[in-house]
Write a protein that holds these residues in place. Structure first.
Motif, short mmCIF file in Angstrom:
data_model
loop_
_atom_site.label_atom_id
_atom_site.label_comp_id
_atom_site.label_asym_id
_atom_site.label_seq_id
_atom_site.Cartn_x
_atom_site.Cartn_y
_atom_site.Cartn_z
N UNK A 1 -39.12 20.67 -33.66
CA UNK A 1 -39.42 20.24 -32.30
C UNK A 1 -39.02 21.34 -31.33
N UNK A 2 -39.94 21.67 -30.45
CA UNK A 2 -39.71 22.68 -29.42
C UNK A 2 -40.00 22.01 -28.09
N UNK A 3 -39.07 22.12 -27.15
CA UNK A 3 -39.27 21.54 -25.82
C UNK A 3 -38.99 22.58 -24.76
N UNK A 4 -39.55 22.37 -23.58
CA UNK A 4 -39.29 23.28 -22.48
C UNK A 4 -40.04 22.85 -21.24
N UNK A 5 -39.88 23.64 -20.21
CA UNK A 5 -40.53 23.39 -18.93
C UNK A 5 -41.37 24.61 -18.59
N UNK A 6 -42.64 24.39 -18.39
CA UNK A 6 -43.61 25.47 -18.17
C UNK A 6 -43.97 25.57 -16.70
N UNK A 7 -43.82 26.76 -16.14
CA UNK A 7 -44.29 27.05 -14.79
C UNK A 7 -44.91 28.45 -14.83
N UNK A 8 -45.48 28.88 -13.71
CA UNK A 8 -46.22 30.15 -13.75
C UNK A 8 -45.29 31.30 -14.10
N UNK A 9 -45.62 32.01 -15.18
CA UNK A 9 -44.86 33.17 -15.62
C UNK A 9 -43.54 32.87 -16.28
N UNK A 10 -43.29 31.60 -16.64
CA UNK A 10 -41.95 31.26 -17.11
C UNK A 10 -41.93 29.99 -17.96
N UNK A 11 -41.08 30.01 -18.98
CA UNK A 11 -40.72 28.79 -19.72
C UNK A 11 -39.21 28.64 -19.55
N UNK A 12 -38.79 27.54 -18.99
CA UNK A 12 -37.36 27.27 -18.79
C UNK A 12 -36.91 26.11 -19.64
N UNK A 13 -35.61 25.88 -19.69
CA UNK A 13 -35.02 24.77 -20.46
C UNK A 13 -35.56 24.71 -21.88
N UNK A 14 -35.73 25.86 -22.48
CA UNK A 14 -36.32 25.95 -23.81
C UNK A 14 -35.30 25.56 -24.87
N UNK A 15 -35.74 24.76 -25.81
CA UNK A 15 -34.89 24.45 -26.98
C UNK A 15 -35.78 24.43 -28.21
N UNK A 16 -35.19 24.75 -29.35
CA UNK A 16 -35.93 24.78 -30.59
C UNK A 16 -36.41 26.15 -31.00
N UNK A 17 -36.03 27.19 -30.24
CA UNK A 17 -36.42 28.56 -30.56
C UNK A 17 -35.15 29.41 -30.59
N UNK A 18 -34.96 30.16 -31.67
CA UNK A 18 -33.83 31.07 -31.77
C UNK A 18 -34.34 32.44 -32.18
N UNK A 19 -33.56 33.47 -31.82
CA UNK A 19 -33.95 34.85 -32.10
C UNK A 19 -32.81 35.55 -32.82
N UNK A 20 -33.15 36.32 -33.84
CA UNK A 20 -32.13 37.05 -34.59
C UNK A 20 -31.92 38.44 -33.99
N UNK A 21 -30.68 38.79 -33.81
CA UNK A 21 -30.29 40.11 -33.35
C UNK A 21 -29.22 40.60 -34.32
#
Length: 197
Positions: A97-117
């Protein structure tokens, strides 16, 4: 004045052949109208919503069909059939499950996505494109914004399914399967973590 003169230069066989195509015009016109109404009635995909908001479609994995989007609030929820990983410059993990808030040029309050560094996984809290002509996109991973080339996200990536026990949970920490079964972490004095058996 009488009736207009007949054009004697116009061959008779052509005038009768012009009536013949009209026989096919009505079914052809009906077919075209039906096809265009069918194409127009398809609901927009999540990728269409991304493009409409100035974001590349490659931010999300390929093949998403189950999603909910509230155009008024800009909130979305995506349900994947299986958690998966995709590779850009770094590995990116997508939960079920991936959730977030979409507006022009931006996704905020994103959850369900992680990035490896390196060897650590960080939750991606937001994604933004400040100036589209700059060719840059930013991932908010909490403490810092990670900068990527916008061209990496032009197409939706293929996503490799991962076993839920081997994957990354939504908080960004390694899955519990990577720890020995009898090892638990406890908070001791001074907020240091210690292993307890």
């Amino acid at each position: 004045m009488g009736p207009p003169p007949k054009n004697r230069n116009f061959p008779r066989f052509l005038s009768s052949s012009f009536a013949f195509p009209h026989f096919f015009a009505l079914p052809l016109l009906t077919l075209i109208c039906f096809a265009s109404s069918t194409l127009q009635s398809q609901p927009p995909t999540i990728y269409d919503h991304l493009r409409k908001n100035g974001l590349p479609m490659g931010l999300l994995p390929d093949g998403i069909t189950q999603f909910i989007f509230d155009p008024t609030a800009g909130e979305f929820q995506i349900n994947l059939t299986q958690a998966c990983n995709a590779r850009f410059e770094n590995e990116v993990h997508y939960d079920f499950n991936i959730t977030g808030s979409l507006s022009f040029g931006k996704i905020g309050n994103l959850s369900g996505v992680t990035q490896q560094e390196l060897f650590l996984w960080f939750p991606v809290k937001g994604i933004r494109v400040d100036v589209p002509s700059s060719g840059l996109i930013y991932f908010d991973v909490g403490v810092v914004d990670k900068q990527f080339s916008l061209s990496l996200f032009e197409t939706a990536p293929d996503c490799t399914a991962v076993d839920p026990g081997d994957g990354i949970d939504s908080s960004g920490s390694e899955g519990s399967k990577n720890q020995p079964e009898n090892l638990q972490l406890e908070t001791g004095k001074g907020d240091l973590l210690r292993a307890a058996s």
